[in-house]
Design an enzyme around this catalytic site. Structure first.
Site, PDB file in Angstrom:
ATOM      1  N   CYS A   2     -13.426 -51.465  45.644  1.00  0.00           N
ATOM      2  CA  CYS A   2     -14.386 -51.045  46.659  1.00  0.00           C
ATOM      3  C   CYS A   2     -14.889 -49.651  46.314  1.00  0.00           C
ATOM      4  O   CYS A   2     -14.125 -48.789  45.873  1.00  0.00           O
ATOM      5  CB  CYS A   2     -13.824 -51.010  48.072  1.00  0.00           C
ATOM      6  SG  CYS A   2     -13.300 -52.598  48.681  1.00  0.00           S
ATOM      7  N   ARG A  27     -16.785 -51.036  40.910  1.00  0.00           N
ATOM      8  CA  ARG A  27     -15.536 -51.070  41.662  1.00  0.00           C
ATOM      9  C   ARG A  27     -15.403 -52.335  42.507  1.00  0.00           C
ATOM     10  O   ARG A  27     -14.366 -52.584  43.123  1.00  0.00           O
ATOM     11  CB  ARG A  27     -15.444 -49.854  42.574  1.00  0.00           C
ATOM     12  CG  ARG A  27     -15.531 -48.538  41.846  1.00  0.00           C
ATOM     13  CD  ARG A  27     -15.471 -47.401  42.821  1.00  0.00           C
ATOM     14  NE  ARG A  27     -14.175 -47.320  43.461  1.00  0.00           N
ATOM     15  CZ  ARG A  27     -13.142 -46.637  42.990  1.00  0.00           C
ATOM     16  NH1 ARG A  27     -13.260 -45.963  41.870  1.00  0.00           N
ATOM     17  NH2 ARG A  27     -11.999 -46.626  43.637  1.00  0.00           N
ATOM     18  N   TRP A  75     -14.818 -55.156  47.100  1.00  0.00           N
ATOM     19  CA  TRP A  75     -14.026 -56.131  46.335  1.00  0.00           C
ATOM     20  C   TRP A  75     -13.065 -56.711  47.353  1.00  0.00           C
ATOM     21  O   TRP A  75     -12.175 -56.024  47.853  1.00  0.00           O
ATOM     22  CB  TRP A  75     -13.266 -55.435  45.201  1.00  0.00           C
ATOM     23  CG  TRP A  75     -12.591 -56.389  44.267  1.00  0.00           C
ATOM     24  CD1 TRP A  75     -13.143 -57.032  43.201  1.00  0.00           C
ATOM     25  CD2 TRP A  75     -11.212 -56.796  44.297  1.00  0.00           C
ATOM     26  NE1 TRP A  75     -12.208 -57.825  42.576  1.00  0.00           N
ATOM     27  CE2 TRP A  75     -11.020 -57.698  43.234  1.00  0.00           C
ATOM     28  CE3 TRP A  75     -10.132 -56.507  45.137  1.00  0.00           C
ATOM     29  CZ2 TRP A  75      -9.780 -58.307  42.968  1.00  0.00           C
ATOM     30  CZ3 TRP A  75      -8.906 -57.106  44.876  1.00  0.00           C
ATOM     31  CH2 TRP A  75      -8.740 -57.998  43.798  1.00  0.00           C
ATOM     32  N   ASN A  99     -11.755 -48.175  51.576  1.00  0.00           N
ATOM     33  CA  ASN A  99     -11.250 -48.659  50.292  1.00  0.00           C
ATOM     34  C   ASN A  99      -9.738 -48.614  50.392  1.00  0.00           C
ATOM     35  O   ASN A  99      -9.173 -47.553  50.649  1.00  0.00           O
ATOM     36  CB  ASN A  99     -11.738 -47.746  49.163  1.00  0.00           C
ATOM     37  CG  ASN A  99     -11.062 -48.068  47.836  1.00  0.00           C
ATOM     38  OD1 ASN A  99     -10.664 -49.202  47.605  1.00  0.00           O
ATOM     39  ND2 ASN A  99     -10.942 -47.080  46.973  1.00  0.00           N
ATOM     40  N   GLY A 100      -9.091 -49.764  50.207  1.00  0.00           N
ATOM     41  CA  GLY A 100      -7.629 -49.802  50.284  1.00  0.00           C
ATOM     42  C   GLY A 100      -7.173 -51.013  51.064  1.00  0.00           C
ATOM     43  O   GLY A 100      -7.937 -51.956  51.289  1.00  0.00           O
ATOM     44  N   GLU A 479      -5.736 -57.179  22.862  1.00  0.00           N
ATOM     45  CA  GLU A 479      -6.910 -56.564  23.488  1.00  0.00           C
ATOM     46  C   GLU A 479      -8.160 -57.416  23.219  1.00  0.00           C
ATOM     47  O   GLU A 479      -9.005 -57.588  24.094  1.00  0.00           O
ATOM     48  CB  GLU A 479      -7.090 -55.130  22.975  1.00  0.00           C
ATOM     49  CG  GLU A 479      -8.350 -54.420  23.414  1.00  0.00           C
ATOM     50  CD  GLU A 479      -8.531 -54.311  24.930  1.00  0.00           C
ATOM     51  OE1 GLU A 479      -7.610 -54.659  25.676  1.00  0.00           O
ATOM     52  OE2 GLU A 479      -9.625 -53.913  25.351  1.00  0.00           O
ATOM     53  N   LYS A 483     -10.491 -59.025  26.124  1.00  0.00           N
ATOM     54  CA  LYS A 483     -11.930 -58.725  26.214  1.00  0.00           C
ATOM     55  C   LYS A 483     -12.706 -60.024  26.377  1.00  0.00           C
ATOM     56  O   LYS A 483     -13.578 -60.131  27.221  1.00  0.00           O
ATOM     57  CB  LYS A 483     -12.369 -58.035  24.934  1.00  0.00           C
ATOM     58  CG  LYS A 483     -12.860 -56.673  24.797  1.00  0.00           C
ATOM     59  CD  LYS A 483     -12.916 -55.628  25.791  1.00  0.00           C
ATOM     60  CE  LYS A 483     -12.095 -55.663  27.008  1.00  0.00           C
ATOM     61  NZ  LYS A 483     -11.269 -54.604  27.396  1.00  0.00           N
ATOM     62  N   GLU A 486     -12.004 -61.886  29.903  1.00  0.00           N
ATOM     63  CA  GLU A 486     -12.464 -61.283  31.158  1.00  0.00           C
ATOM     64  C   GLU A 486     -13.978 -61.318  31.323  1.00  0.00           C
ATOM     65  O   GLU A 486     -14.466 -61.368  32.441  1.00  0.00           O
ATOM     66  CB  GLU A 486     -11.900 -59.875  31.356  1.00  0.00           C
ATOM     67  CG  GLU A 486     -12.427 -58.813  30.436  1.00  0.00           C
ATOM     68  CD  GLU A 486     -11.831 -57.429  30.738  1.00  0.00           C
ATOM     69  OE1 GLU A 486     -11.508 -57.131  31.880  1.00  0.00           O
ATOM     70  OE2 GLU A 486     -11.712 -56.636  29.781  1.00  0.00           O
ATOM     71  N   HIS A 502       5.731 -72.090  16.306  1.00  0.00           N
ATOM     72  CA  HIS A 502       6.833 -72.376  17.229  1.00  0.00           C
ATOM     73  C   HIS A 502       6.339 -73.028  18.516  1.00  0.00           C
ATOM     74  O   HIS A 502       7.068 -73.068  19.500  1.00  0.00           O
ATOM     75  CB  HIS A 502       7.624 -71.089  17.519  1.00  0.00           C
ATOM     76  CG  HIS A 502       8.266 -70.523  16.294  1.00  0.00           C
ATOM     77  ND1 HIS A 502       9.346 -71.120  15.684  1.00  0.00           N
ATOM     78  CD2 HIS A 502       7.947 -69.453  15.519  1.00  0.00           C
ATOM     79  CE1 HIS A 502       9.689 -70.423  14.604  1.00  0.00           C
ATOM     80  NE2 HIS A 502       8.836 -69.405  14.474  1.00  0.00           N
ATOM     81  N   LYS A 601     -13.360 -52.592  38.441  1.00  0.00           N
ATOM     82  CA  LYS A 601     -12.979 -51.627  37.413  1.00  0.00           C
ATOM     83  C   LYS A 601     -11.692 -50.881  37.764  1.00  0.00           C
ATOM     84  O   LYS A 601     -10.811 -50.712  36.942  1.00  0.00           O
ATOM     85  CB  LYS A 601     -14.122 -50.628  37.259  1.00  0.00           C
ATOM     86  CG  LYS A 601     -13.869 -49.534  36.239  1.00  0.00           C
ATOM     87  CD  LYS A 601     -14.238 -50.024  34.886  1.00  0.00           C
ATOM     88  CE  LYS A 601     -13.981 -49.005  33.804  1.00  0.00           C
ATOM     89  NZ  LYS A 601     -13.707 -49.684  32.534  1.00  0.00           N
TER      90      LYS A 601
END
Ligand code: M6R
Length: 606
Positions: A2, A27, A75, A99-100, A479, A483, A486, A502, A601
């Protein structure tokens, strides 16, 4: 998660709020809304909608003279993505954005008898109601009383009916920064990018302090009502750093910014080809007597830490443990006062990492944050900070922050190697002279963009992809796979190349893309054998290596040759290719790589 913004000043607030929200969209972008004092009267109006800031713009008044308002981009945590759940929330005389997460909102609904009185499914509206129920004309007293009852994390900006021109704010854990300028007025936001156009000087709102903002200034007081002086700091960015600068997306812009970000991060910390943290206020005594290292981080920052782990352990013989922050918090810590705890975070606000740092701090005073955002919570709460100088990273997918985190880990490793006598100055100088060349070598790799774009076409219709390598290349694969998944929604996994046989090799069928990285000479022939194994089962192999050319069709379908440098440094080149590949795969699928679904983010919820 948010983004929040507030402005009260000498000009209309609406555009400032909407433009700021657009910069905070990284965000969260499930819904957006603003509230303002209509015609600068005491009456508060709200515009909000599910969707992005552009959807909000479409429902805003063309003419809006209000010079005081607050804005939010969401968000979703509690309650689905609906207009009703969008912020701001209004209850009684209180309108707020948040936000929270308020953890005890169920108890508060009972206590304040709110059942049937709420219009949304959010914890935020409950917080608005609690403030409203405690309000009898004095905003600060109401906030003080309400905050003492709230459990969880919050950054609130609040408007009170009949208090035109005033914005109130308070926070716990969730970030909030503010500034006042004589020319414009007072600003508050989740981060500086929201108002960088108006000021590059700002202060971090301290936790559990109440702010009263007017056009004339900002009053900051603690919970006992004592005045507190804000601690201002400045950054050397300007608004262009937070804009796309001609690129179609922030992600590709940030990929291209890596040479500069690396130079800015390494330059001030290299003196006479040796690591030097004097300007950062990090004394050598921090490293003296260190027996082991624990790196704590999440996501990309954790993968950068893992590259650092591999280098530090193999080159300098110091044991390094990588801890996923969200797991570390619930495991029995094995750290002691001789453990150096390195906490890696771009935002410096990731709540899992922050809480893990707080836990680690109970066992050792040797906490060192590698953080990009100046003044962020993790930076403030660590014993020492090594700031990476990547500038603002806006795209949800982290790119330049990764490279600078790896560089910081490498420099910390060199310092440890020297202080602990695990390497000579000559050895470290040789390594660092290679490191200094990395920015110009990355420029060479960036020239391959068109070729990689072409290769990405092959990925667009795929469902699964595998990334394989050994040693440093394996850590890099993690990584690379993150990338791709996502931002392109393609299932992708990283495997140690020797581990495939394996179990996972059963997933390789005709045409399955395998991105193989083979830059480590000590395991080169082994990786090539592993690649042949997947090739024999039909995989489409894209190989990244230092070979000038590979013509053997039993090895790969496509080969990308990177400039030949020391094995320990190839990761800086290879990651550029993996980032560009992910970017163009996402774009090829018609996805916005800057704002992939379900993500945000800055992850400030557990
Ligand atoms: O701000 P941080 O570096 O603490 O963030 C950690 C992760 O949330 C972040 O790296 C995330 O994995 C990115 N989306 C990766 O691109």
């Amino acid at each position: 998660m948010c983004g929040i913004i507030g402005f009260t000043g000498y000009k209309p607030a609406q555009d400032i709020l909407l433009d700021g929200l657009q910069r905070l969209e990284y965000r969260g972008y499930d819904s957006a809304g603003i509230a303002f004092f209509k015609d600068n009267s005491g009456h508060v109006s709200v515009r909000k909608t599910a969707g992005k800031v552009n959807d909000l713009r479409a429902i805003c008044d063309e003419e809006n003279t209000s010079s005081t308002g607050i804005g939010h981009t969401r968000w979703a945590t509690h309650g689905g993505v609906t207009n009703a759940n969008a912020h701001p929330h209004k209850f009684g005389e209180v309108t707020l954005i948040h936000n929270g997460i308020i953890e005890n909102y169920h108890e508060l609904i009972e206590k304040y008898d709110l059942k049937g009185k709420l219009k949304s499914d959010t914890d935020t509206e409950v917080a608005a109601a609690v403030i409203s129920c405690n309000y009898s004309g004095d905003p600060v007293s109401a906030i003080r009383a309400a905050v003492s009852e709230l459990k969880g994390s919050f950054a609130f900006c609040i408007l009170f009916k009949n208090h035109p021109g005033e914005i109130y704010a308070v926070r716990n854990v969730s970030p909030m920064v503010a500034t006042h300028t004589d020319d414009h007025g007072s600003f508050i936001a989740s981060d500086l990018t929201a108002f960088i156009e108006y000021s590059n000087s700002y202060f971090v709102v301290p936790e559990y302090h109440i702010m009263t903002m007017t056009d004339g200034g900002i009053k900051l007081e603690d919970m006992e009502g004592n005045d507190v002086a804000p601690q201002y700091m400045t950054v050397d960015w300007d608004v262009s750093t937070a804009q796309k600068g001609g690129y179609p997306h922030f992600m590709i812009k940030e990929i291209h910014e890596q040479p500069q970000a690396l130079s800015d991060t390494m330059g001030p910390r290299i003196k006479d080809l040796l690591p030097d943290f004097e300007e950062d206020g990090i004394p050598d005594s921090l490293f003296e007597g260190v027996k082991d290292i624990t790196v704590i981080a999440c996501g990309t920052a954790m993968y950068a830490g893992n590259v650092g782990r591999t280098l530090i352990q193999n080159k300098f013989g110091i044991p390094v443990t990588i801890a996923i922050a969200s797991e570390f918090r619930y495991e029995r810590p094995t750290i002691s006062s001789d453990t150096l705890v390195i906490v890696c975070s771009q935002s410096g606000e990731t709540i899992d990492t922050l809480e893990a740092l707080r836990l680690a701090g109970k066992y050792t005073d040797r906490t060192l944050a590698v953080v990009n955002v100046k003044g962020s919570s993790i930076a403030r709460e660590s014993n020492y900070v090594l700031y990476t100088h990547a500038g603002p990273e806006i795209a949800v997918a982290s790119t330049k922050a990764y490279s600078v985190q790896v560089a910081a880990m490498y420099l910390i490793g060199c310092k440890l190697g020297l202080v602990l006598g695990r390497a000579t100055e000559a050895e470290v100088r040789e390594f660092i002279s290679g490191l200094k060349n990395i920015p110009s070598l990355i420029e060479e790799v960036l020239k391959m963009e068109e070729r990689i774009k072409g290769l990405a076409n092959r990925m667009v219709n795929t469902k699964d992809a595998f990334y394989i390598g050994r040693g440093l290349d394996y850590t890099l694969s993690m990584e690379g796979a993150l990338k791709l998944k996502e931002i392109s929604y393609i299932h992708s996994e990283a495997y140690a190349a020797g581990e495939l046989k394996h179990g996972t090799i059963s997933l390789i069928t005709d045409g399955t893309p395998v991105i193989a990285i083979a830059t480590q000479q000590n395991v080169y022939s082994k990786v090539i054998s592993n690649i042949r194994e997947v090739k024999a089962r039909g995989a489409y192999v894209l190989l990244i290596s230092k070979d000038k050319e590979i013509t053997d069709e039993t090895v790969c379908d496509e080969h990308i040759s990177i400039p030949d440098i020391s094995d320990e440094l190839t990761i800086f080149e290879s990651i550029i290719i993996l980032q560009i590949l992910a970017y163009y795969t996402s774009v090829g699928k018609g996805i916005d790589p800057d704002q992939p679904r379900n993500l945000a983010k800055s992850v400030t919820v557990e």
